[in-house]
Design a protein around this motif. Structure first.
Motif, short mmCIF file in Angstrom:
data_model
loop_
_atom_site.label_atom_id
_atom_site.label_comp_id
_atom_site.label_asym_id
_atom_site.label_seq_id
_atom_site.Cartn_x
_atom_site.Cartn_y
_atom_site.Cartn_z
N UNK A 199 0.82 -1.21 0.00
CA UNK A 199 0.00 0.00 0.00
C UNK A 199 0.85 1.27 0.00
N UNK A 200 2.06 1.18 0.51
CA UNK A 200 2.93 2.35 0.50
C UNK A 200 3.29 2.77 -0.92
N UNK A 201 3.15 1.85 -1.88
CA UNK A 201 3.36 2.19 -3.29
C UNK A 201 2.05 2.58 -3.96
N UNK A 202 0.92 2.33 -3.31
CA UNK A 202 -0.39 2.66 -3.87
C UNK A 202 -0.80 4.09 -3.53
N UNK A 203 -0.65 4.47 -2.28
CA UNK A 203 -1.10 5.79 -1.84
C UNK A 203 -0.47 6.97 -2.60
N UNK A 204 0.83 6.90 -2.95
CA UNK A 204 1.39 8.03 -3.72
C UNK A 204 0.70 8.25 -5.07
N UNK A 205 -0.01 7.28 -5.55
CA UNK A 205 -0.79 7.43 -6.78
C UNK A 205 -2.24 7.79 -6.46
N UNK A 206 -2.82 7.12 -5.48
CA UNK A 206 -4.24 7.31 -5.15
C UNK A 206 -4.52 8.74 -4.69
#
Length: 189
Positions: free
Chosen positions: A74-81
């Motif tokens: 998720x730490x790689x998801x939030x910077x996009x979301x």
């Protein structure tokens, strides 16, 4: 029972639940003619890019599933979301969407930011968060819509627990944040 839980979990995926809820809000409050451009703008600016991100992330191996169920992933998801959510708010502002739509987008952005921070310590349930967030807002639209959404939100929370995607604490954290966000969006504006 597992098949039913997976089906409910799919329906409760934040992209599905949010898209359906926005369609209900826009359709009931603005009608087809005025609401369709807003719905399309939101889909194209936020929901579709997020769906593409999730699917490409699974295909490339960045994430194990479209739920981004692993906390470290998720730490790689939030910077996009977060930026996608911000773009959605900006687009709603630029097309002169009603204030309550812009407020909902801003609260959604705040929920993503809060979830990102909480994710450093706990993998809260985004399924439960957005299901209860939307259900609370839909209660403002009408008791019937709210009741249907709350029953579905409860089933979504059950499915995430049944499928061992979250612990009770992770579910409670998601539910609490969703209820707070929904209340602020629907009744504090």
């Amino acid at each position: 029972m597992t098949r039913f839980a997976r089906f409910i979990s799919w329906i409760g995926h934040p992209l599905v639940f949010v898209a359906a809820s926005v369609a209900v809000v826009v359709g009931t409050q603005l009608g087809l003619h005025a609401g369709l451009p807003i719905l399309l703008a939101l889909l194209l600016s936020t929901l579709v890019p997020t769906a593409i991100l999730l699917l490409s992330g699974v295909r490339s191996g960045r994430w194990s599933d479209a739920d981004v169920s692993v906390r470290k992933e998720r730490q790689r998801f939030f910077p996009w979301a977060v930026p996608f959510s911000l773009v959605g708010v900006l687009v709603m502002y630029l097309i002169h969407a009603p204030a309550y739509i812009i407020r909902g987008g801003a609260i959604t952005l705040a929920l993503f930011l809060a979830s990102w921070i909480v994710n450093c310590f706990l993998k809260l349930s985004l399924h439960a968060l957005f299901a209860f967030y939307c259900a609370t807002i839909l209660f403002r639209i009408g008791a019937g819509w709210g009741t249907i959404a709350f029953v579905l939100a409860i089933l979504v929370a059950w499915s995430r627990l049944f499928l061992h995607r979250h612990t009770p604490v992770e579910l409670i954290a998601g539910i609490a944040l969703g209820l707070i966000g929904g209340f602020v969006t629907a009744w504090c504006g």
